[in-house]
Design a protein around this motif. Structure first.
Motif, PDB file in Angstrom:
ATOM      1  N   HIS A 132     -15.785 -18.617 -21.466  1.00 19.25           N
ATOM      2  CA  HIS A 132     -14.609 -19.309 -22.010  1.00 19.25           C
ATOM      3  C   HIS A 132     -13.340 -18.490 -21.786  1.00 19.25           C
ATOM      4  O   HIS A 132     -12.308 -19.001 -21.377  1.00 19.25           O
ATOM      5  CB  HIS A 132     -14.784 -19.537 -23.515  1.00 19.25           C
ATOM      6  CG  HIS A 132     -15.652 -20.712 -23.839  1.00 19.25           C
ATOM      7  ND1 HIS A 132     -15.367 -21.980 -23.402  1.00 19.25           N
ATOM      8  CD2 HIS A 132     -16.802 -20.807 -24.555  1.00 19.25           C
ATOM      9  CE1 HIS A 132     -16.308 -22.815 -23.849  1.00 19.25           C
ATOM     10  NE2 HIS A 132     -17.190 -22.120 -24.540  1.00 19.25           N
ATOM     11  N   ASP A 154     -14.423 -21.958 -31.125  1.00 19.52           N
ATOM     12  CA  ASP A 154     -15.639 -21.323 -31.622  1.00 19.52           C
ATOM     13  C   ASP A 154     -15.422 -20.546 -32.910  1.00 19.52           C
ATOM     14  O   ASP A 154     -16.313 -19.830 -33.364  1.00 19.52           O
ATOM     15  CB  ASP A 154     -16.271 -20.452 -30.529  1.00 19.52           C
ATOM     16  CG  ASP A 154     -17.135 -21.289 -29.599  1.00 19.52           C
ATOM     17  OD1 ASP A 154     -17.463 -22.428 -29.979  1.00 19.52           O
ATOM     18  OD2 ASP A 154     -17.485 -20.823 -28.511  1.00 19.52           O
ATOM     19  N   HIS A 210     -20.872 -25.860 -36.596  1.00 17.17           N
ATOM     20  CA  HIS A 210     -20.616 -25.508 -35.207  1.00 17.17           C
ATOM     21  C   HIS A 210     -20.664 -26.751 -34.324  1.00 17.17           C
ATOM     22  O   HIS A 210     -21.588 -27.542 -34.419  1.00 17.17           O
ATOM     23  CB  HIS A 210     -21.627 -24.473 -34.731  1.00 17.17           C
ATOM     24  CG  HIS A 210     -21.285 -23.939 -33.375  1.00 17.17           C
ATOM     25  ND1 HIS A 210     -19.987 -23.613 -33.016  1.00 17.17           N
ATOM     26  CD2 HIS A 210     -22.038 -23.704 -32.287  1.00 17.17           C
ATOM     27  CE1 HIS A 210     -19.979 -23.192 -31.762  1.00 17.17           C
ATOM     28  NE2 HIS A 210     -21.208 -23.238 -31.298  1.00 17.17           N
ATOM     29  N   ARG A 211     -19.634 -26.895 -33.489  1.00 17.91           N
ATOM     30  CA  ARG A 211     -19.473 -28.083 -32.653  1.00 17.91           C
ATOM     31  C   ARG A 211     -19.296 -29.338 -33.496  1.00 17.91           C
ATOM     32  O   ARG A 211     -19.679 -30.414 -33.093  1.00 17.91           O
ATOM     33  CB  ARG A 211     -20.677 -28.272 -31.717  1.00 17.91           C
ATOM     34  CG  ARG A 211     -20.807 -27.174 -30.700  1.00 17.91           C
ATOM     35  CD  ARG A 211     -20.354 -27.671 -29.357  1.00 17.91           C
ATOM     36  NE  ARG A 211     -20.498 -26.621 -28.369  1.00 17.91           N
ATOM     37  CZ  ARG A 211     -21.385 -26.659 -27.378  1.00 17.91           C
ATOM     38  NH1 ARG A 211     -22.188 -27.687 -27.242  1.00 17.91           N
ATOM     39  NH2 ARG A 211     -21.449 -25.683 -26.514  1.00 17.91           N
ATOM     40  N   HIS A 268     -14.469 -28.894 -32.768  1.00 18.92           N
ATOM     41  CA  HIS A 268     -14.560 -29.098 -31.322  1.00 18.92           C
ATOM     42  C   HIS A 268     -14.200 -30.550 -31.039  1.00 18.92           C
ATOM     43  O   HIS A 268     -15.064 -31.376 -30.767  1.00 18.92           O
ATOM     44  CB  HIS A 268     -15.993 -28.851 -30.827  1.00 18.92           C
ATOM     45  CG  HIS A 268     -16.303 -27.404 -30.602  1.00 18.92           C
ATOM     46  ND1 HIS A 268     -16.400 -26.502 -31.623  1.00 18.92           N
ATOM     47  CD2 HIS A 268     -16.553 -26.712 -29.459  1.00 18.92           C
ATOM     48  CE1 HIS A 268     -16.700 -25.311 -31.122  1.00 18.92           C
ATOM     49  NE2 HIS A 268     -16.787 -25.402 -29.808  1.00 18.92           N
ATOM     50  N   HIS A 294     -11.695 -25.007 -23.358  1.00 22.42           N
ATOM     51  CA  HIS A 294     -12.930 -24.705 -24.083  1.00 22.42           C
ATOM     52  C   HIS A 294     -13.779 -25.966 -24.259  1.00 22.42           C
ATOM     53  O   HIS A 294     -14.978 -25.972 -24.001  1.00 22.42           O
ATOM     54  CB  HIS A 294     -12.595 -24.101 -25.449  1.00 22.42           C
ATOM     55  CG  HIS A 294     -13.807 -23.708 -26.234  1.00 22.42           C
ATOM     56  ND1 HIS A 294     -14.143 -22.394 -26.456  1.00 22.42           N
ATOM     57  CD2 HIS A 294     -14.760 -24.458 -26.826  1.00 22.42           C
ATOM     58  CE1 HIS A 294     -15.271 -22.366 -27.157  1.00 22.42           C
ATOM     59  NE2 HIS A 294     -15.658 -23.609 -27.405  1.00 22.42           N
ATOM     60  N   ASP A 307     -17.483 -26.569 -22.810  1.00 16.14           N
ATOM     61  CA  ASP A 307     -18.594 -26.854 -23.717  1.00 16.14           C
ATOM     62  C   ASP A 307     -19.269 -28.156 -23.338  1.00 16.14           C
ATOM     63  O   ASP A 307     -20.486 -28.299 -23.414  1.00 16.14           O
ATOM     64  CB  ASP A 307     -18.089 -26.964 -25.165  1.00 16.14           C
ATOM     65  CG  ASP A 307     -18.167 -25.624 -25.884  1.00 16.14           C
ATOM     66  OD1 ASP A 307     -18.592 -24.645 -25.246  1.00 16.14           O
ATOM     67  OD2 ASP A 307     -17.804 -25.571 -27.067  1.00 16.14           O
TER      68      ASP A 307
END
Ligand SMILES: [Zn+2]
Length: 237
Positions: free
Chosen positions: A7, A48, A111-112, A116, A154, A158
């Motif tokens: 990244h 992240d 996360h995610r 994101h 990013h 991803d």
């Protein structure tokens, strides 16, 4: 590829290009160009922040705790506060991000999840635009654009590879979706994200009252010119 090094490498390349464009195409001063390039590179890791573990996340919060108070400095100085107050505010923001925000993020994000997402990218851009004050609006757009560019890089990476920040394959939990998304399965997280986005957009819109006034004046001038043409033409008929 999309470990945190992947990244960072990708966003750094973009940042260098973005900084060069600022110098050569937009004739910006080198401090602003460098700041924009750095923000672009760093923002390539920004999404992240929702990852709960690992050295990069701690480094990210450490970095944000330094960069955000620095971005706030011109705004605080232009508010003509006493120096002690400015220092106190900067120190509070620093410690809040370093310890408070890190803990809040660990508890509240997945996360995610919504961090994101495309609206989160817009939030990051708006936040920088609002935090950073500069007499030249172009510089504010430029820095906000840099953060969004890094953020977007990013999300795209991803989306392309399902590899985590530490380089291991991730097991996504139930609320995690793809990276380049507008909604998450958690409606609460989605609503909170859009509420924040709307709030920031509203504040940013307030800042445009000045330009809007100017626009009104221009329109008035244009109308006056138009009507004087009309008057000039009137006797001919
Ligand atoms: Zn990610």
């Amino acid at each position: 590829m999309a470990s945190y090094r992947g990244h960072l490498a990708f966003s750094t390349i973009l940042g260098v290009g973005y900084g060069a464009a600022a110098l050569y195409y937009w004739q910006m001063d080198w401090v602003s160009a460098l700041l924009g390039a750095g923000l672009t590179a760093a923002s390539g890791m920004l999404p992240d922040l929702d990852s709960d573990s690992g050295v990069p996340v701690r480094a990210l919060f450490g970095g944000a705790a330094v960069v955000i108070p620095l971005l706030m400095l011109p705004r605080l100085l232009s508010a003509q506060l006493p120096l002690e107050q400015v220092l106190l505010i900067l120190a509070s923001v620093h410690f809040f991000i370093r310890y408070g925000a890190a803990a809040i993020f660990r508890k509240s994000t997945v996360h995610r999840g919504m961090f994101h997402s495309v609206p989160a990218m817009l939030i990051a851009g708006l936040a920088v635009f609002l935090l950073y004050h500069h007499p030249n609006d172009l510089v504010r757009y430029y820095l906000a654009g840099g953060v969004m560019l890094g953020f977007l890089s990013h999300l795209v990476l991803d989306e392309l590879c399902s590899v985590d920040i530490m380089g291991a394959k991730i097991k996504l939990n139930q609320f995690a979706g793809t990276a380049l998304k507008f909604f998450s399965p958690s409606w609460g997280a989605t609503a909170a994200t859009y509420l924040l986005l709307a709030g920031l957009a509203y504040i940013a819109a307030q800042e445009f009252d000045g330009p809007r006034e100017q626009l009104k004046q221009w329109q008035q001038k244009a109308l006056n010119v138009g009507s004087s043409f009309g008057k000039a033409k009137a006797p001919i008929r």
